[in-house]
Design an enzyme around this catalytic site. Structure first.
Site, PDB file in Angstrom:
ATOM      1  N   HIS A  62       0.797  -1.295   0.024  1.00 30.62           N
ATOM      2  CA  HIS A  62       0.057  -0.001  -0.014  1.00 30.62           C
ATOM      3  C   HIS A  62       1.016   1.299   0.046  1.00 30.62           C
ATOM      4  O   HIS A  62       0.344   2.236  -0.491  1.00 30.62           O
ATOM      5  CB  HIS A  62      -1.106   0.028   1.352  1.00 30.62           C
ATOM      6  CG  HIS A  62      -2.230  -0.801   1.061  1.00 30.62           C
ATOM      7  ND1 HIS A  62      -3.482  -0.360   1.310  1.00 30.62           N
ATOM      8  CD2 HIS A  62      -2.079  -2.125   0.498  1.00 30.62           C
ATOM      9  CE1 HIS A  62      -4.212  -1.207   0.859  1.00 30.62           C
ATOM     10  NE2 HIS A  62      -3.622  -2.340   0.539  1.00 30.62           N
ATOM     11  N   ASP A  63       2.119   1.272   0.654  1.00 34.51           N
ATOM     12  CA  ASP A  63       2.937   2.425   0.604  1.00 34.51           C
ATOM     13  C   ASP A  63       3.561   2.657  -0.816  1.00 34.51           C
ATOM     14  O   ASP A  63       3.448   3.572  -1.239  1.00 34.51           O
ATOM     15  CB  ASP A  63       4.137   2.049   1.475  1.00 34.51           C
ATOM     16  CG  ASP A  63       5.180   3.360   1.757  1.00 34.51           C
ATOM     17  OD1 ASP A  63       4.448   4.644   1.909  1.00 34.51           O
ATOM     18  OD2 ASP A  63       6.260   3.281   1.753  1.00 34.51           O
ATOM     19  N   PRO A  86      -5.702  -1.421  -5.423  1.00 31.58           N
ATOM     20  CA  PRO A  86      -6.603  -2.187  -5.927  1.00 31.58           C
ATOM     21  C   PRO A  86      -7.710  -2.683  -4.825  1.00 31.58           C
ATOM     22  O   PRO A  86      -7.481  -2.657  -3.572  1.00 31.58           O
ATOM     23  CB  PRO A  86      -5.924  -3.530  -6.115  1.00 31.58           C
ATOM     24  CG  PRO A  86      -4.453  -3.020  -6.505  1.00 31.58           C
ATOM     25  CD  PRO A  86      -4.221  -1.945  -5.451  1.00 31.58           C
TER      26      PRO A  86
END
EC number: 1.11.1.7
Length: 334
Positions: free
Chosen positions: A73-74, A171
Site C-alpha cells: 500500500h505504501d 486495488p
C-alpha cells in the site's frame, strides 16, 4: 613550409574534458539504492531489524502478512516513501485514514515503530522509515517460508501523505482484472508480475466486509466452493455489528508462505472476488496454473517482483528526509 608535425594521437586530457562535459549529471534528487547503504553509517542495521521482527512475529504471527500488505500500500501510492505511516493531524488527513486503508493492521505499524526506536538509539537520524519497512517486509516474508530477495537501501521518507489520493491507486476486491492491472501497469508491472504479487495472499486475512457480497442474497457467487461458502456465512453472520471479524486468505495453510493460494483458486477457495477472477480471466489463468503446479517458479517470480516493487517511486535526498518519528514529518506543519 614548416617541418612541424602534428601528432594524430588524441590528447587524453582533452578527451577527459569532453567526456566530463558530455556525461549526464546525476541529480542529488535521484535515489541510488545499494544493499550495503548503511554498512558504515549504521553497521548494526540488519541485526537490529532481524531481532525486532523475529520477536514480533513470534509474539503476533499475523505480523508478516500485515507488514507485507502495508509495504504494498505504501509503494503503490507516491512510491516506497513511508507516506502510509504518517498519522493524520489537524492540518492533513493522511493515507492511513482513508477507508481503503482502514483494515491495515496495527501490528505492521508497530513493528516499524519498534525498529525505528531501536535504530535511533544505535544510529540516530540515519535510517529512513521507508528503508525500515522494506527491510522488515523481506525479513518477515522469509521467516514464514517465503523466498529471499535482495533489499536495496537508501530511500528517503516522503513529504506528503494525502488520504484523497488513495482511491484509484490501491486495488479493490470488487475490481476487474483490467482495472487492477491498470494500477500495476502504471507502476511498471506486467500481468505475470501482478499475479505473482497477488500470491502474497497465501498469508494473512481479510475482513468480512471485503467479501460478504459474495456470500449473501441473490447476487451471491455460485462459484465459491459450497462448503467454504457455508463456513464463511457462519463466520461472518454478525459482521455488520462487528467489523473486526475476518477470515484467512488461504484457508489451508494460512501461516505459511507457499503456493497454496494458487491451488485454492483452482478449487473455488479464493476468498476475495479479486482473487477468484485470476482463475477466470484468460490473461491471468495461465500464471495461476503455472504457480499452482510449480512453487519454485512462483518463488522466483515473486522475489523478482518484490525487488522491483521496492524501487517504485523512491525518493532521493532532495525529495525526502529521514524522519525522526515514522508517523510524523520532521516539519509538523506539512
Amino acid at each position: 613550409m614548416s617541418n612541424m608535425q602534428f601528432s594524430r594521437r588524441p590528447n587524453p586530457f582533452v578527451l577527459l574534458f569532453f567526456i566530463v562535459l558530455a556525461a549526464p549529471a546525476i541529480s542529488a534528487d535521484v535515489a541510488i539504492l545499494r544493499t550495503d547503504y548503511y554498512q558504515k553509517t549504521c553497521p548494526d542495521f540488519h541485526k537490529i531489524v532481524r531481532e525486532a521482527v523475529t520477536a514480533k512475529q513470534l509474539q503476533q504471527p499475523t505480523t508478516a502478512a500485515g507488514t507485507l500488505r502495508l509495504f504494498f500500500h505504501d509503494c503503490f501510492l507516491e512510491g516506497c516513501d513511508a507516506s502510509v505511516l504518517i498519522a493524520t493531524n489537524s492540518f492533513n488527513k493522511a493515507e492511513r485514514d482513508d477507508d481503503l486503508n482502514d483494515s491495515l493492521p496495527g501490528d505492521a505499524f508497530d513493528i516499524v515503530t519498534r525498529i525505528k526506536t531501536a535504530l535511533e538509539l544505535s544510529c540516530p537520524g540515519v535510517v529512513s522509515c521507508a528503508d525500515i519497512l522494506a527491510q522488515a517486509t523481506r525479513d518477515l516474508v522469509t521467516m514464514v517460508g517465503g523466498p529471499f530477495f535482495d533489499v536495496k537501501l537508501g530511500r528517503k521518507d516522503g513529504f506528503e501523505s494525502k488520504a484523497h489520493k488513495v482511491r484509484g491507486n490501491v486495488p479493490m476486491a470488487n475490481q476487474t482484472v483490467r482495472d487492477i492491472h491498470g494500477m500495476f501497469k502504471k507502476n511498471g508491472f506486467s500481468i505475470r508480475e501482478m499475479v505473482a504479487l497477488s500470491g502474497a495472499h497465501t498469508i494473512g486475512f481479510s475482513h468480512c466486509k471485503e467479501f460478504s457480497d459474495r456470500l449473501y442474497g441473490s447476487r451471491a457467487d455460485k462459484e465459491i466452493n459450497p462448503r467454504f461458502a457455508a463456513a464463511l456465512k457462519d463466520l461472518c453472520k454478525n459482521h455488520t455489528v462487528d467489523d473486526t471479524i475476518a477470515a484467512f486468505n488461504d484457508v489451508m495453510t494460512p501461516g505459511k508462505f507457499d503456493n497454496m493460494y494458487f491451488k485454492n483458486l483452482k478449487r473455488g477457495l479464493g476468498l476475495l472476488a479479486s482473487d477468484h477472477i485470476l482463475i477466470k480471466d484468460n490473461s491471468t489463468k495461465p500464471f495461476v496454473d503455472l504457480y499452482a503446479t510449480n512453487e519454485k517458479v512462483f518463488f522466483e517470480d515473486f522475489a523478482r517482483a518484490m525487488e522491483k516493487l521496492g524501487t517504485v517511486g523512491v525518493k532521493g535526498d532532495g525529495q525526502g528526509e529521514v524522519r525522526r518519528r515514522c508517523d510524523h514529518f520532521n516539519n509538523l506543519n506539512v
